[in-house]
Design an enzyme around this catalytic site. Structure first.
Site, PDB file in Angstrom:
ATOM      1  N   LYS A 107       8.039 -93.055 -73.645  1.00 58.79           N
ATOM      2  CA  LYS A 107       9.152 -92.429 -72.948  1.00 58.79           C
ATOM      3  C   LYS A 107       9.264 -93.052 -71.554  1.00 58.79           C
ATOM      4  O   LYS A 107       8.331 -92.969 -70.757  1.00 58.79           O
ATOM      5  CB  LYS A 107       8.943 -90.918 -72.823  1.00 58.79           C
ATOM      6  N   ASP A 161      19.369 -80.571 -79.316  1.00 59.40           N
ATOM      7  CA  ASP A 161      18.673 -81.859 -79.397  1.00 59.40           C
ATOM      8  C   ASP A 161      17.242 -81.774 -78.860  1.00 59.40           C
ATOM      9  O   ASP A 161      16.500 -82.749 -78.936  1.00 59.40           O
ATOM     10  CB  ASP A 161      19.454 -82.950 -78.648  1.00 59.40           C
ATOM     11  N   ARG A 177       3.952 -90.564 -76.101  1.00 49.02           N
ATOM     12  CA  ARG A 177       4.080 -89.259 -76.763  1.00 49.02           C
ATOM     13  C   ARG A 177       3.670 -89.393 -78.236  1.00 49.02           C
ATOM     14  O   ARG A 177       3.916 -90.417 -78.866  1.00 49.02           O
ATOM     15  CB  ARG A 177       5.524 -88.754 -76.668  1.00 49.02           C
TER      16      ARG A 177
END
Length: 629
Positions: A129, A291, A199
């Site tokens: 990320k 989302d 992640r």
């Protein structure tokens, strides 16, 4: 060290990948993924790594040469080098943001690297990320900065060790590359360090992944990039259910509608249990858009989250949430609303009349059942399940609200309450309990009016004279809240500390008497009261954390890291790995670190002084100034 990673990228083999190699922002029709390349960073270096999270991938603690392993992690988990077997891609999804359909969103700053097979054969998707631009970056740069990355890294691990389903974080890597960010949205941007978080999750597919097929929305006019591609919806359902719900796939292999209904029922129940867990530790997500809802029931996407300090059912952790849509007490109903949007996105593969019935029959019942079970454990009600327990919990929260009590610390203290306390011990306990309630000074900060009196006066006049115009620039709820603040602030001017303490003690005495009566019923139902009490305390101490990631703890770690000192991030990570335990060893380490740091720069020294406050203290006064957006 990273040669141990074994990739097997099932998602890219099972779902359509966009054929275009174009890297810039664009619409991506007819695909679930688009191939990307991470953008290199200058001088990447490791801020921290979570060994328990990396162990999922088969990476053991590097005993031989830790420095070399750190350098390797910084190189590969910054995106500067791609591990052998990885296939970087960005996932396409849409979403309802703050209640409105936003069209194509997608991984604007995150990149799927691939799926790693763990030591026991389990499969873990890993993501970077903040690794650069993707087709879904829109007007942004695909980067994340140190402060937001440290918060996500620490909270992912904190939630796991609290026993709450969550995505994990393996590493946090920063760099000398800079991006411009307007931190306070006040027109004063500053350069901040580009930072990347590794992640880890079984999957990062979310509710919004199924919204890419949505036709033009009747309110926003926006549509998904893959309208009329029901073939892809079928592929996605087949992949998600067979991979992450194999028992459902096996049970209903010959009936697709029944299979899809069983899947929807399971994600409904998982989501209900997840939000019940959040409510029981005072966790606020901050941006519960469709989302940001995991298709396997995990806490996902840590942005402007916050653990509630002073109990306030209407607590809003996100400074950008002007209407309080995602307030603490609204999280259960918002998650249910989001499930409704998922139900719409599964049509025609699951007819709406079936999914809506499942949602109505399952969600509220599962939430209430799980919430009450968890609250009973937090209160040590381990023997009996009585109808009155729900009222006892409600009255506890009401007492916390009336006395502005610290949510985490009051629950933690309750394990030291006993039915047969002598009067002097009870007074000591009451003193300790009320010390976790806000002082007059703290309350004055909480209830300080936020609007200029002239502005408020104008808004009140406008609400009367031109309701349509008023509706465009303000809400009645916000005005009422401001009027309440003014009223409370005015009362506080007359209130002394002694008056407040006396009032708080009275409220707590009333509730503790009800709690004592309920505990007495437990004792009467058991043969051995001492054994019951030992078990009660054990259960309470494993369900009421002593340490959570409070905003001020994260902020201290961020400020130290921005000055080049990563030790506080690593210390806090160690602390959060044991949230239910006394951190005696940790305190000793902390004191040694402070002595060694005596020659550090002035900025770091002032940061050290500020962080000396105990990690389980209710927040210092300066913490009320923190605003996360």
């Amino acid at each position: 060290w990273l040669g141990a990673l074994r990739f097997d990228n099932l998602a890219l083999r099972s779902l359509p990948v966009d054929a275009s190699e174009e890297s810039g922002p664009r619409t991506v029709p007819g695909a679930c993924f688009a191939r990307v390349r991470p953008s290199p960073l200058q001088n990447p270096r490791l801020v921290a790594m979570s060994l328990p999270a990396l162990a999922l991938l088969g990476l053991e603690a590097p005993a031989a040469d830790p420095a070399a392993a750190e350098a390797e992690a910084a190189l590969f988990f910054s995106g500067n080098r791609v591990p052998a077997g990885a296939e970087p891609a960005a996932h396409c999804y849409c979403g309802h943001q703050f209640g409105s359909f936003a069209g194509q969103l997608g991984d604007g700053a995150a990149m799927y690297l691939g799926e790693v097979l763990g030591p026991r054969g389990e499969r873990w998707e890993i993501q970077l990320k903040g690794a650069g631009i993707t087709p879904f970056s829109r007007q942004a740069d695909g980067r994340k900065v140190l402060r937001s990355s440290i918060r996500e890294f620490l909270c992912s691990e904190a939630m796991f060790h609290l026993g709450i389903p969550t995505t994990r974080a393996g590493t946090c890597v920063t760099s000398d590359s800079k991006v411009l960010r307007d931190v306070f949205y006040d027109g004063n941007p500053k350069n901040e360090r580009c930072t990347v978080v590794l992640r880890i999750a079984s999957t990062f597919i979310r509710f919004g992944s199924f919204e890419i097929f949505k036709p033009p929305d009747e309110y926003t006019g926006r549509k998904g990039p893959s309208v009329n591609r029901n073939d892809i919806r079928i592929q996605m359902l087949d992949y998600v259910i067979s991979t992450f719900y194999p028992e459902i796939q096996e049970a209903y292999s010959d009936n697709t509608i029944q299979r899809n209904a069983a899947f929807f029922k399971e994600i409904t129940k998982r989501t209900a249990r997840l939000v019940a867990e959040w409510q029981c530790v005072g966790f606020c997500h901050g941006v519960l858009n469709t989302d940001n809802m995991s298709i396997v029931g995990l806490t996902i996407d840590y942005g402007p989250f916050g653990f509630m300090d002073r109990y306030d059912p209407e607590h809003v952790c996100n400074g950008s949430d002007n209407t309080g849509r995602y307030a603490y007490n609204k999280q259960p109903e918002i998650c249910k609303w989001n499930l409704g949007k998922l139900a719409e996105a599964l049509v025609p593969e699951l007819p709406l009349e079936i999914s809506q019935l499942i949602l109505e029959e399952e969600y509220d019942a599962e939430f209430e059942k799980h919430y009450l079970q968890k609250m009973r454990k937090k209160l040590g009600l381990i023997q009996l399940e009585l109808e009155e327990d729900s009222k006892l919990v409600s009255e506890l929260l009401e007492t916390m609200h009336l006395t502005a009590g610290d949510f985490t610390n009051i629950f933690y203290l309750l394990s030291s309450f006993s039915v047969d306390m002598d009067p002097s011990k009870f007074e000591d306990f009451l003193e300790e309990l009320t010390s976790q309630c806000a002082s007059v000074e703290e309350l004055k900060v909480v209830f300080k009016p936020q609007m200029d009196p002239r502005q408020l006066s104008m808004m009140l006049m406008l609400a009367q004279s031109n309701p349509q115009l008023f509706a465009l620039i303000g809400t009645k709820a916000n005005i009422n809240k401001e009027l309440e603040r003014i009223d409370e602030f005015s009362k506080l001017q007359q209130l002394t500390s002694d008056d407040l303490l006396s009032r708080n003690k009275r409220h707590w005495k009333e509730w503790l008497e009800k709690y004592r009566v309920r505990l007495q019923k437990e004792i009467e139902s058991v043969g051995n009261a001492d054994a019951w009490n030992t078990e009660r305390v054990k259960v309470m101490n494993s369900n009421n954390p002593k340490y959570i990631l409070r905003n001020y703890i994260a902020q201290n770690a961020i400020e130290a890291a921005e000055n080049g000192d990563f030790s506080e991030v690593r210390n806090v990570l160690k602390l959060l790995e044991h949230p239910f335990q006394e951190a005696e060893g940790f305190q000793e380490v902390k004191e040694d670190a402070e002595e060694e740091g005596a020659t550090a720069t002035a900025a770091v020294c002032s940061q050290e002084t500020r962080s000396r406050q105990s990690y389980c203290s209710k927040p210092p006064l300066w913490a009320s100034e923190l605003c996360v957006t």
